[in-house]
Scaffold this motif. Structure first.
Motif, PDB file in Angstrom:
ATOM      1  N   ARG A 226       0.840  -1.195   0.000  1.00  0.00           N
ATOM      2  CA  ARG A 226       0.000   0.000   0.000  1.00  0.00           C
ATOM      3  C   ARG A 226       0.877   1.247   0.000  1.00  0.00           C
ATOM      4  NH1 ARG A 226      -2.479  -2.376   4.439  1.00  0.00           N
ATOM      5  NH2 ARG A 226      -1.799  -0.616   5.715  1.00  0.00           N
ATOM      6  N   TYR A 227       0.594   2.149  -0.930  1.00  0.00           N
ATOM      7  CA  TYR A 227       1.334   3.399  -1.024  1.00  0.00           C
ATOM      8  C   TYR A 227       0.358   4.552  -1.177  1.00  0.00           C
ATOM      9  CZ  TYR A 227       5.458   0.508  -1.787  1.00  0.00           C
ATOM     10  OH  TYR A 227       6.470  -0.412  -1.642  1.00  0.00           O
ATOM     11  N   ALA A 228       0.675   5.668  -0.544  1.00  0.00           N
ATOM     12  CA  ALA A 228      -0.209   6.829  -0.619  1.00  0.00           C
ATOM     13  C   ALA A 228      -0.249   7.397  -2.032  1.00  0.00           C
ATOM     14  CB  ALA A 228       0.246   7.905   0.357  1.00  0.00           C
ATOM     15  N   PHE A 229       0.895   7.387  -2.727  1.00  0.00           N
ATOM     16  CA  PHE A 229       0.991   8.019  -4.036  1.00  0.00           C
ATOM     17  C   PHE A 229       1.493   7.030  -5.080  1.00  0.00           C
ATOM     18  CE2 PHE A 229       1.934  11.286  -0.814  1.00  0.00           C
ATOM     19  CZ  PHE A 229       0.843  12.103  -1.011  1.00  0.00           C
ATOM     20  N   ASN A 230       0.876   7.090  -6.244  1.00  0.00           N
ATOM     21  CA  ASN A 230       1.309   6.274  -7.366  1.00  0.00           C
ATOM     22  C   ASN A 230       1.102   7.084  -8.638  1.00  0.00           C
ATOM     23  OD1 ASN A 230       2.202   4.217  -8.959  1.00  0.00           O
ATOM     24  ND2 ASN A 230       0.302   3.064  -8.902  1.00  0.00           N
ATOM     25  N   ALA A 231       2.031   8.013  -8.896  1.00  0.00           N
ATOM     26  CA  ALA A 231       1.934   8.877 -10.065  1.00  0.00           C
ATOM     27  C   ALA A 231       3.284   9.534 -10.297  1.00  0.00           C
ATOM     28  CB  ALA A 231       0.851   9.946  -9.865  1.00  0.00           C
ATOM     29  N   TRP A 232       3.470  10.034 -11.493  1.00  0.00           N
ATOM     30  CA  TRP A 232       4.769  10.575 -11.871  1.00  0.00           C
ATOM     31  C   TRP A 232       4.978  12.023 -11.439  1.00  0.00           C
ATOM     32  CZ3 TRP A 232       8.586   7.573 -13.340  1.00  0.00           C
ATOM     33  CH2 TRP A 232       8.285   6.316 -13.889  1.00  0.00           C
ATOM     34  N   HIS A 233       3.928  12.806 -11.295  1.00  0.00           N
ATOM     35  CA  HIS A 233       4.106  14.247 -11.136  1.00  0.00           C
ATOM     36  C   HIS A 233       3.727  14.748  -9.744  1.00  0.00           C
ATOM     37  CE1 HIS A 233       5.118  14.530 -15.312  1.00  0.00           C
ATOM     38  NE2 HIS A 233       3.999  13.933 -15.651  1.00  0.00           N
ATOM     39  N   THR A 234       3.951  13.926  -8.727  1.00  0.00           N
ATOM     40  CA  THR A 234       3.656  14.333  -7.356  1.00  0.00           C
ATOM     41  C   THR A 234       4.400  15.608  -6.983  1.00  0.00           C
ATOM     42  OG1 THR A 234       3.295  12.018  -6.736  1.00  0.00           O
ATOM     43  CG2 THR A 234       3.707  13.591  -4.958  1.00  0.00           C
ATOM     44  N   GLU A 235       5.697  15.660  -7.319  1.00  0.00           N
ATOM     45  CA  GLU A 235       6.497  16.835  -6.953  1.00  0.00           C
ATOM     46  C   GLU A 235       5.999  18.086  -7.670  1.00  0.00           C
ATOM     47  OE1 GLU A 235       9.246  13.197  -7.267  1.00  0.00           O
ATOM     48  OE2 GLU A 235       7.671  14.116  -8.448  1.00  0.00           O
ATOM     49  N   GLU A 236       5.797  17.970  -8.964  1.00  0.00           N
ATOM     50  CA  GLU A 236       5.349  19.118  -9.754  1.00  0.00           C
ATOM     51  C   GLU A 236       4.049  19.689  -9.205  1.00  0.00           C
ATOM     52  OE1 GLU A 236       3.414  19.637 -14.153  1.00  0.00           O
ATOM     53  OE2 GLU A 236       5.194  18.376 -13.981  1.00  0.00           O
ATOM     54  N   ALA A 237       3.105  18.804  -8.904  1.00  0.00           N
ATOM     55  CA  ALA A 237       1.811  19.256  -8.396  1.00  0.00           C
ATOM     56  C   ALA A 237       1.948  19.934  -7.041  1.00  0.00           C
ATOM     57  CB  ALA A 237       0.853  18.059  -8.292  1.00  0.00           C
ATOM     58  N   LEU A 238       2.770  19.367  -6.157  1.00  0.00           N
ATOM     59  CA  LEU A 238       2.925  19.927  -4.822  1.00  0.00           C
ATOM     60  C   LEU A 238       3.596  21.296  -4.869  1.00  0.00           C
ATOM     61  CD1 LEU A 238       4.595  20.206  -1.945  1.00  0.00           C
ATOM     62  CD2 LEU A 238       2.282  19.299  -1.921  1.00  0.00           C
ATOM     63  N   PHE A 239       4.656  21.421  -5.659  1.00  0.00           N
ATOM     64  CA  PHE A 239       5.311  22.720  -5.777  1.00  0.00           C
ATOM     65  C   PHE A 239       4.359  23.766  -6.343  1.00  0.00           C
ATOM     66  CE2 PHE A 239       9.383  20.643  -5.095  1.00  0.00           C
ATOM     67  CZ  PHE A 239      10.137  21.644  -4.497  1.00  0.00           C
ATOM     68  N   SER A 240       3.537  23.381  -7.308  1.00  0.00           N
ATOM     69  CA  SER A 240       2.597  24.327  -7.908  1.00  0.00           C
ATOM     70  C   SER A 240       1.616  24.866  -6.882  1.00  0.00           C
ATOM     71  CB  SER A 240       1.822  23.653  -9.042  1.00  0.00           C
ATOM     72  OG  SER A 240       2.678  23.253 -10.080  1.00  0.00           O
ATOM     73  N   SER A 241       1.306  24.065  -5.888  1.00  0.00           N
ATOM     74  CA  SER A 241       0.300  24.475  -4.906  1.00  0.00           C
ATOM     75  C   SER A 241       0.797  25.557  -3.955  1.00  0.00           C
ATOM     76  CB  SER A 241      -0.172  23.260  -4.102  1.00  0.00           C
ATOM     77  OG  SER A 241       0.837  22.805  -3.218  1.00  0.00           O
ATOM     78  N   THR A 242       2.084  25.905  -4.025  1.00  0.00           N
ATOM     79  CA  THR A 242       2.622  26.927  -3.120  1.00  0.00           C
ATOM     80  C   THR A 242       2.279  28.343  -3.565  1.00  0.00           C
ATOM     81  OG1 THR A 242       4.729  27.132  -4.307  1.00  0.00           O
ATOM     82  CG2 THR A 242       4.595  25.448  -2.580  1.00  0.00           C
ATOM     83  N   GLY A 243       1.995  28.509  -4.862  1.00  0.00           N
ATOM     84  CA  GLY A 243       1.795  29.853  -5.394  1.00  0.00           C
ATOM     85  C   GLY A 243       3.042  30.425  -6.023  1.00  0.00           C
TER      86      GLY A 243
END
Length: 480
Positions: A226-243
């Motif tokens: 079991r893993y919380a994340f299974n996708a390639w762009h986790t980092e990109e999405a998280l950084f984008s959420s900072t503004g």
């Protein structure tokens, strides 16, 4: 608040970008009901030029891409209503010149040199990632003689289009902004684990990094797969959420600048470091592709994946309801739900969404630029006319199984993507010096165990130097 334009080297996989066409492709001509067809074309008659006088009518344009944006290859695919208007009202057609994603720019250069250029290619910063390098190299031409961003049809796109200007000329036909990064999840799995529904948290302004981290830590168990994340762009999405982003474009100076010292970047980096440290993301580099499933979010239906911060599978118009079901669970029963990437709990309280630019590049020497502009006007029309937007919404319900809740959330995210909270992420078009450094700094869940402080020390000086070099190249191109 100014609109942020950000830069990242996105990992783009060819199997995620091959488009709707299949091997041994055969175009399926889908027809609309008489009522729908008449309504769409009547609305087009109000907003678009008459067919008898429109420049570019009755013309076939050549589209160079690794996917077919326009034609259908099965009955369950979405009808491209912009293309439908182009063909039915103006007698136009698009000829697809297929290319390999990774060879697309070489193919384009060879076609231009051979004197046989196609007319247009995709202009999507998360897809083609060509700006500004390909404009500097002269592979595209300005679009200003054909698109007037002061025209009422185009005026809402002017602010975005103004970011893609060299030497006073626009180099992108931008007809819409979409949502690039979202968080799909399975409501049944969320409920079984006793977690709060992320959509409800979002509507209550409580959907934060902390909430996502708490759920992720409770859920993840590598021994049980079991893993919380299974996708390639986790980092990109998280950084984008900072503004903001690691590198951004400053519209006031016209230069690209580093944000390595911004505390928002450090907070996002530390959050991603915790994801890596606690093994919350499926180790794609070492253990194969996505839990042996064929899409981002693989394992979600089986309760082995909690989130997928990646958009392409959810919003790929090639996917049928049955294909959604195979990955996420029963879509029509409400298993699949979407929500924006959570916000920084120590930020300004706003949600930020990485916006996917929808548009075209006009190729240098294109034989039919007026026809490309006419097709783009049809695409722009379908985003602003309620008759067509209502029909496109119904297509998602009837052909893809989207629920009313999903559509309502999509509308909300679309509004954020068009607001002052927009983020536009570029890719390797900023050159083979800047982009790899950005990629090295942000990709915590895939690249090693170093901290943000260590990576900052290793890359800060190089990043500043190469950004100065890039800005100089742009300045020289503008002078020319």
């Amino acid at each position: 608040m100014k609109r942020i334009v950000a830069i990242v080297l996105a990992l783009v996989l060819i199997f995620a970008l091959v488009g709707c066409g299949k091997q041994k492709r055969e175009i399926v001509k889908l027809t609309l009901s008489t009522e729908d067809s008449e309504a769409i074309l009547a609305a087009a008659g109000i907003r678009l030029p008459p067919a008898e006088t429109a420049a570019g009518a009755n013309t076939t344009v050549k589209w160079l891409a690794w996917y077919d944006e326009f034609h259908n290859y099965s009955e369950d695919e979405i009808v491209n209503t912009g293309f439908y208007t182009f063909t039915e009202k103006y007698g136009g057609e698009v000829e697809w010149i297929e290319c390999d994603y990774f060879e697309r720019m070489n193919d384009l250069a060879n076609l231009i040199l051979s004197g046989n250029p196609p007319d247009f290619t995709p202009f999507g910063t998360n897809a083609t990632a060509c700006y500004p390098m390909c404009c500097i190299k002269g592979q595209y031409q300005p679009i200003d003689p054909y698109i007037d961003y002061d025209d009422p049809l185009w005026a809402d796109m002017k602010e975005t289009a103004d970011y893609f200007v060299l030497g006073g000329n626009h180099y992108g036909i931008v007809f819409d902004l979409g949502v690039a990064n979202v968080v799909p999840y399975n409501r049944r799995v969320i409920d079984e684990w006793g977690f709060d529904d992320p959509a409800e948290l979002f509507y209550n302004n409580e959907w934060t990094w902390d909430k996502m981290m708490d759920m992720s830590l409770d859920f993840t168990d590598a021994e049980d797969g079991r893993y919380a994340f299974n996708a390639w762009h986790t980092e990109e999405a998280l950084f984008s959420s900072t503004g903001t982003y690691l590198v951004e474009f400053d519209p006031e100076t016209g230069k690209y600048v580093s944000n390595l010292d911004d505390p928002r970047i450090e907070r996002a980096s530390n959050w991603l470091y915790d994801v890596m440290k606690n093994e919350l993301c499926f180790p794609m580099w070492t253990n194969g592709w996505n839990l042996n499933y064929s899409a981002e979010g693989g394992g979600m239906k089986e309760g082995k994946t909690l989130f997928a911060m990646d958009p392409w599978y959810v919003f790929d118009e090639c996917r049928s309801a049955e294909e959604y079901d195979a990955v996420f669970g029963d879509i029509r029963a409400g298993d699949l739900m979407i929500v924006p990437v959570p916000r920084d709990p120590n930020g300004d309280g706003e949600y930020y969404i990485d916006s996917k630019i929808k548009g075209y590049n006009l190729i240098k020497g294109a034989p039919h630029p007026e026809a490309v502009a006419l097709l783009a006007a049809c695409d722009r029309f379908k985003t602003v006319d309620p008759t067509v937007t209502s029909f496109d919404r119904r297509q998602l319900q009837e052909k893809k199984g989207w629920t009313e809740e999903m559509l309502d959330m999509w509308d909300t995210m679309y509004e954020i993507a068009h607001s002052h909270n927009t983020q536009i992420i570029f890719g390797e078009g900023l050159g083979d010096r800047v982009a790899p450094i950005v990629d090295t700094v942000i990709n915590y869940t895939r690249n090693g165990n170093s901290t943000f402080t260590q990576r900052k020390e290793q890359n800060s000086e190089k990043l500043d130097y190469y950004l100065e070099e890039l800005n100089q190249m742009i300045e020289e191109a503008e002078t020319k």
